[in-house]
Every structure is written in C-alpha cells, then in structure tokens.
Design an enzyme around this catalytic site. Structure first.
Site, short mmCIF file in Angstrom:
data_model
loop_
_atom_site.label_atom_id
_atom_site.label_comp_id
_atom_site.label_asym_id
_atom_site.label_seq_id
_atom_site.Cartn_x
_atom_site.Cartn_y
_atom_site.Cartn_z
N ASP A 1 -14.05 -7.09 6.59
CA ASP A 1 -12.81 -7.40 5.89
C ASP A 1 -12.27 -8.76 6.34
O ASP A 1 -11.93 -9.61 5.53
CB ASP A 1 -11.79 -6.29 6.16
CG ASP A 1 -10.53 -6.45 5.35
OD1 ASP A 1 -10.57 -6.18 4.15
OD2 ASP A 1 -9.50 -6.86 5.92
N SER B 1 -22.52 -21.75 -20.18
CA SER B 1 -23.45 -22.66 -20.87
C SER B 1 -24.61 -23.03 -19.94
O SER B 1 -24.49 -22.92 -18.71
CB SER B 1 -22.71 -23.92 -21.29
OG SER B 1 -22.35 -24.65 -20.14
N GLY C 1 -2.47 -3.12 -3.19
CA GLY C 1 -1.68 -1.95 -3.55
C GLY C 1 -1.45 -1.81 -5.05
O GLY C 1 -1.55 -0.71 -5.61
N ASP D 1 0.09 -4.89 9.85
CA ASP D 1 -0.76 -4.65 11.02
C ASP D 1 -0.11 -5.12 12.32
O ASP D 1 -0.22 -4.45 13.35
CB ASP D 1 -2.12 -5.35 10.82
CG ASP D 1 -2.90 -4.69 9.71
OD1 ASP D 1 -3.13 -3.47 9.79
OD2 ASP D 1 -3.26 -5.38 8.74
N HIS E 1 -6.57 0.12 7.39
CA HIS E 1 -7.34 -1.02 7.89
C HIS E 1 -7.63 -0.73 9.36
O HIS E 1 -6.78 -0.20 10.07
CB HIS E 1 -6.50 -2.29 7.72
CG HIS E 1 -7.18 -3.56 8.14
ND1 HIS E 1 -8.55 -3.75 8.11
CD2 HIS E 1 -6.66 -4.74 8.60
CE1 HIS E 1 -8.84 -4.97 8.52
NE2 HIS E 1 -7.71 -5.59 8.82
N GLN F 1 0.82 -1.22 0.00
CA GLN F 1 0.00 0.00 0.00
C GLN F 1 0.85 1.26 0.00
O GLN F 1 0.54 2.24 -0.67
CB GLN F 1 -0.94 0.02 1.21
CG GLN F 1 -2.08 -0.98 1.15
CD GLN F 1 -3.09 -0.66 0.06
OE1 GLN F 1 -3.33 0.49 -0.29
NE2 GLN F 1 -3.70 -1.69 -0.51
N SER G 1 16.29 0.23 5.43
CA SER G 1 15.25 -0.29 4.53
C SER G 1 15.76 -0.48 3.10
O SER G 1 16.35 0.41 2.50
CB SER G 1 14.07 0.69 4.50
OG SER G 1 13.19 0.32 3.45
N GLN H 1 2.31 -2.62 13.84
CA GLN H 1 1.83 -1.25 14.10
C GLN H 1 1.76 -0.85 15.57
O GLN H 1 2.15 0.27 15.92
CB GLN H 1 0.47 -1.03 13.42
CG GLN H 1 0.56 -0.99 11.90
CD GLN H 1 -0.79 -0.80 11.24
OE1 GLN H 1 -1.80 -0.60 11.93
NE2 GLN H 1 -0.83 -0.84 9.92
N1 LIG Z 1 -1.62 -5.55 1.11
C1 LIG Z 1 -2.61 -4.80 0.63
O1 LIG Z 1 -2.73 -4.61 -0.57
C2 LIG Z 1 -3.60 -4.15 1.57
C3 LIG Z 1 -4.93 -3.90 1.17
C4 LIG Z 1 -5.78 -3.13 1.99
C5 LIG Z 1 -5.30 -2.66 3.22
N2 LIG Z 1 -4.00 -2.97 3.60
C6 LIG Z 1 -3.52 -2.43 4.87
O2 LIG Z 1 -2.44 -1.54 4.59
C7 LIG Z 1 -1.51 -1.56 5.68
C8 LIG Z 1 -0.14 -1.87 5.12
O3 LIG Z 1 -0.14 -3.19 4.61
P1 LIG Z 1 0.87 -3.62 3.44
O4 LIG Z 1 0.41 -4.99 2.98
O5 LIG Z 1 1.00 -2.53 2.46
O6 LIG Z 1 2.22 -3.76 4.29
P2 LIG Z 1 3.63 -4.29 3.75
O7 LIG Z 1 3.70 -4.31 2.27
O8 LIG Z 1 3.95 -5.60 4.42
O9 LIG Z 1 4.61 -3.17 4.35
C9 LIG Z 1 5.96 -3.21 4.06
C10 LIG Z 1 6.59 -1.93 4.53
O10 LIG Z 1 6.46 -1.82 5.96
C11 LIG Z 1 7.74 -1.57 6.52
N3 LIG Z 1 7.85 -2.24 7.83
C12 LIG Z 1 7.64 -3.53 8.12
N4 LIG Z 1 7.80 -3.75 9.43
C13 LIG Z 1 8.18 -2.57 9.96
C14 LIG Z 1 8.51 -2.16 11.28
N5 LIG Z 1 8.48 -3.01 12.33
N6 LIG Z 1 8.87 -0.87 11.48
C15 LIG Z 1 8.91 0.00 10.44
N7 LIG Z 1 8.59 -0.32 9.17
C16 LIG Z 1 8.22 -1.60 8.94
C17 LIG Z 1 8.73 -2.17 5.55
O11 LIG Z 1 9.92 -1.48 5.77
P3 LIG Z 1 11.34 -2.04 5.29
O12 LIG Z 1 11.45 -1.58 3.88
O13 LIG Z 1 12.29 -1.38 6.23
O14 LIG Z 1 11.29 -3.53 5.44
C18 LIG Z 1 8.07 -1.86 4.20
O15 LIG Z 1 8.41 -0.59 3.74
C19 LIG Z 1 -2.03 -2.60 6.67
O16 LIG Z 1 -2.79 -1.92 7.64
C20 LIG Z 1 -2.94 -3.47 5.82
O17 LIG Z 1 -3.97 -4.12 6.54
C21 LIG Z 1 -3.16 -3.69 2.81
#
Ligand SMILES: NC(=O)c1ccc[n+]([C@@H]2O[C@H](COP(=O)([O-])OP(=O)(O)OC[C@H]3O[C@@H](n4cnc5c(N)ncnc54)[C@H](OP(=O)(O)O)[C@@H]3O)[C@@H](O)[C@H]2O)c1
Length: 328
Positions: free
Chosen positions: A190, A251, A133, A82, A107, A27, A50, A85
């Site tokens: 969700d 069909s 995303g 999540d 979320h 995202q 990162s 967070q």
């Molecule tokens: N996946 C989807 O398409 C989707 C859809 C709808 C809603 N959401 C919501 O969007 C939010 C983000 O989800 P996502 O799937 O986009 O996450 P994601 O891709 O797993 O996030 C990865 C990013 O988070 C950073 N990160 C991971 N752990 C960390 C930590 N402990 N401290 C600081 N940075 C950290 C990583 O940093 P580094 O680069 O340093 O590793 C990376 O930049 C969530 O709330 C999820 O429920 C996601």
C-alpha cells in the site's frame, strides 16, 4: 493467496455481534452505513465535540463517545487517521475494550510498524478496502462492492478469520472478492503503490509534464487539459479493461509513443529509485521519518501542501473545472 466470495462466508457471524465504528470520516461513514444497511448492530464512536454527530444521527446511526462504544461492543473498528491511532488505542480503547473483543483495522501500518501493541486477549485483524471511502459506500449502494484485503494479526478467540470475513461481506467486499494476506504485505504494498504510482508518481509526472509544455510556450489551458484532465479517461479504461485493453482503444500513434517514449520516462534510474523507496518502507526508515515529521508538527508535510496548493496548475484547473460543474 485465497480469494473469498459471498458463498464462502457466514453473513450471520457479524450480525450476532455489536460493532463499534470509531470515526465518521472517509472510511468510518462508509463502513457504518454499509453495516447498518446489512442488518448489523452498529454504533458510531465519536468525540463529544465531533462535528460529525449531526450527520451520523441524521443517517439513523446510534452515536456514543468512543469509551462507551468500545466498552459495549464485541468488535471495535478503528477508523480514525493512522497517526492518531497509537495514542487513541492506549488511552481510550485498551482500558475500555471488554476481554476477548476484536479490534479491526482498515490499514496495517500501526500494527506492522509496532506503533500499537495490543492486549493479548484481543483478536486483531484487518479488513482493508481497496478503494476510498466514497467508493466503498457508492459501490455498496449500487449493489456491488470494492475488493478488500483480510489479514489476521492475532487470533485469541479462534474465530478472527470467520468474523473478519463476515464483516467484509457486510461491508460489500465479498461481492468483489476478499483476498487473504498479511499485515506486512498490505502495509508495504500500500505504501509503495501510493508513493510510486497513485500519489507521488502520478502527481509529479503530471506536474512535470504540465511545466514542460508551459515552459515551451504552450497555453496553460492546453497543458492542463492534455496532461491532467485526460488522465481520468486512461485510468478508467485501465480500471475496466487492463493496460492492454486501454491500448486497444487508443490510436496507433499514441500506442507507438507509449512503447518507444514511456521507457525514457520510467527508465533504469526510476526503477532503481523505486527499489530504494521500497527498501526504505521495508526497513522502517519511511515510518521513522514520518514519525519525526509528525513529532515536530509536520513541517515537511505542511511545506509540501503549501507548495502544491499554490502551484499555477491549481489556478488553471479551478478555472477550467468551473465550466464543467458535472465534475464536482
Ligand atoms: N481515506 C480512505 O479512503 C482510506 C482507504 C483505505 C484505508 N484507509 C484507512 O482507514 C483508516 C481511517 O482513515 P480515514 O481516511 O477514513 O480517516 P479520516 O477520514 O481522517 O477520519 C476522520 C474521523 O476520525 C476522527 N478522529 C480524528 N482524529 C481523532 C482523534 N485523535 N481521536 C478520535 N477521533 C479522531 C474524526 O473525528 P471528529 O469528527 O471528532 O473530528 C473523524 O470522525 C486509516 O487506517 C486509513 O489508513 C483509509
């Protein structure tokens, strides 16, 4: 339930603020790029080590460590996994976010299940894209957008809703519709949809159907193509035209099988299980179970992942998909 479109929204509100997108994953990447292309002053907050920093900079985005990004922005968008967070909010955001800033989620999980309790002076809101995303970015670039849900948990400033709508518009959502809801409804629907249909229901249905054909002596390629590969065609038709629209394209034989055999798979007992799963989500048992697994290093998640990845459907699929490079 009200749905907002571009004409209902002031696009300038978010351009008048500095936005920090924390994370550059699924995202984070989409939001940061969409906001930048919509003329918003956006900074990406990334940990010092990162691996996403080069890609972020190459895209023309400003990068700071999360503490600095949070301290210098009016709106902080928390787009890291999540499960990471709550500690991240406590240790990094809360001490650095300026008084009266806005904290935005994609979320509702951590707010609804009270894993995060926010400072009283902060606006706390959600713009949850109804799409992954990649779609959020690709549809924006194509001139469209994914629908999104907007919810307000805490409106300290009195402007949370208008700023949330303006953010949603900059991310492309107002082109498809921004639906106002609550953190509770977004979180519970969700989780239920991903468990019953999108992830748990669909993957187990496909795998069980594949195994049934292979056990009966049919070639594994045939089982894979008919039970998995063709799902996309059906999903695309339902996505574009609804279930009835999809049925108009199949069909009569397929449609007859649908009405007479479908209810034998999704029967009274599956519906009872769906209600039980929903109750576990609503009363917090699912979230507690997930916390326990996370606290022990995710043994259940890891085992599930290992079992699924070593299933023969993956070997067969990889072989067949290698001949269809356009699917990648
Ligand atoms: N996946 C989807 O398409 C989707 C859809 C709808 C809603 N959401 C919501 O969007 C939010 C983000 O989800 P996502 O799937 O986009 O996450 P994601 O891709 O797993 O996030 C990865 C990013 O988070 C950073 N990160 C991971 N752990 C960390 C930590 N402990 N401290 C600081 N940075 C950290 C990583 O940093 P580094 O680069 O340093 O590793 C990376 O930049 C969530 O709330 C999820 O429920 C996601």
């Amino acid at each position: 339930m009200r749905t907002f479109y571009a004409a209902d929204i002031d696009p300038e509100l978010i351009r008048q603020r500095r936005v920090a997108v924390i994370g550059f994953g699924a995202q984070g990447r989409a939001h940061a790029l969409n906001l930048m292309d919509s003329g918003v002053d956006v900074t990406v907050g990334l940990r010092a080590g990162s691996g996403a920093r080069p890609a972020c900079r190459a895209a023309g985005l400003t990068v700071q460590v999360p503490e600095e990004a949070a301290a210098s922005c009016d709106v902080v968008v928390l787009l890291i996994p999540d499960e990471a967070q709550p500690a991240f909010y406590r240790e990094v955001l809360e001490p650095h976010m300026p008084p009266g800033a806005a904290l935005l989620f994609a979320h509702g999980y951590n707010i609804h299940f009270r894993r995060i309790r926010t400072r009283a002076d902060l606006d706390v809101l959600m713009v949850a894209p109804l799409g992954i995303g990649e779609q959020v970015r690709a549809t924006y670039e194509a001139g469209g957008g994914t629908p999104a849900l907007l919810a307000i948990h805490h409106d300290a400033s009195g402007t949370a809703r208008d700023v949330g709508l303006s953010y949603a518009a900059a991310n492309g959502h107002a082109r498809a519709g921004v639906i106002e809801t609550t953190f509770r409804d977004e979180t519970e629907t969700d989780l239920f949809a991903e468990q019953a249909v999108l992830c748990g229901g669909l993957t187990h249905l496909i795998t069980a159907a594949y195994e049934t054909l292979v056990e009966a002596g049919y070639p594994d390629e045939l089982a894979y193509l008919s039970c998995l590969h063709e799902v996309k065609l059906m999903a695309d038709m339902m996505h574009h035209r609804g279930i009835a629209g999809m049925r108009r394209s199949i069909s009569s034989t397929a449609e007859y099988g649908d009405y007479t055999r479908g209810p034998r798979i999704i029967n009274a007992s599956s519906r009872a299980e769906m209600r039980a799963m929903l109750a576990e989500i609503q009363d917090g048992r699912f979230a507690d179970e997930l916390d326990r697994d996370a606290g022990n290093g995710f043994p259940t998640l890891t085992q599930g992942r290992q079992d699924a990845e070593s299933h023969e459907i993956e070997t067969v699929g990889a072989r067949l998909r290698a001949m269809m490079p356009w699917l990648r």
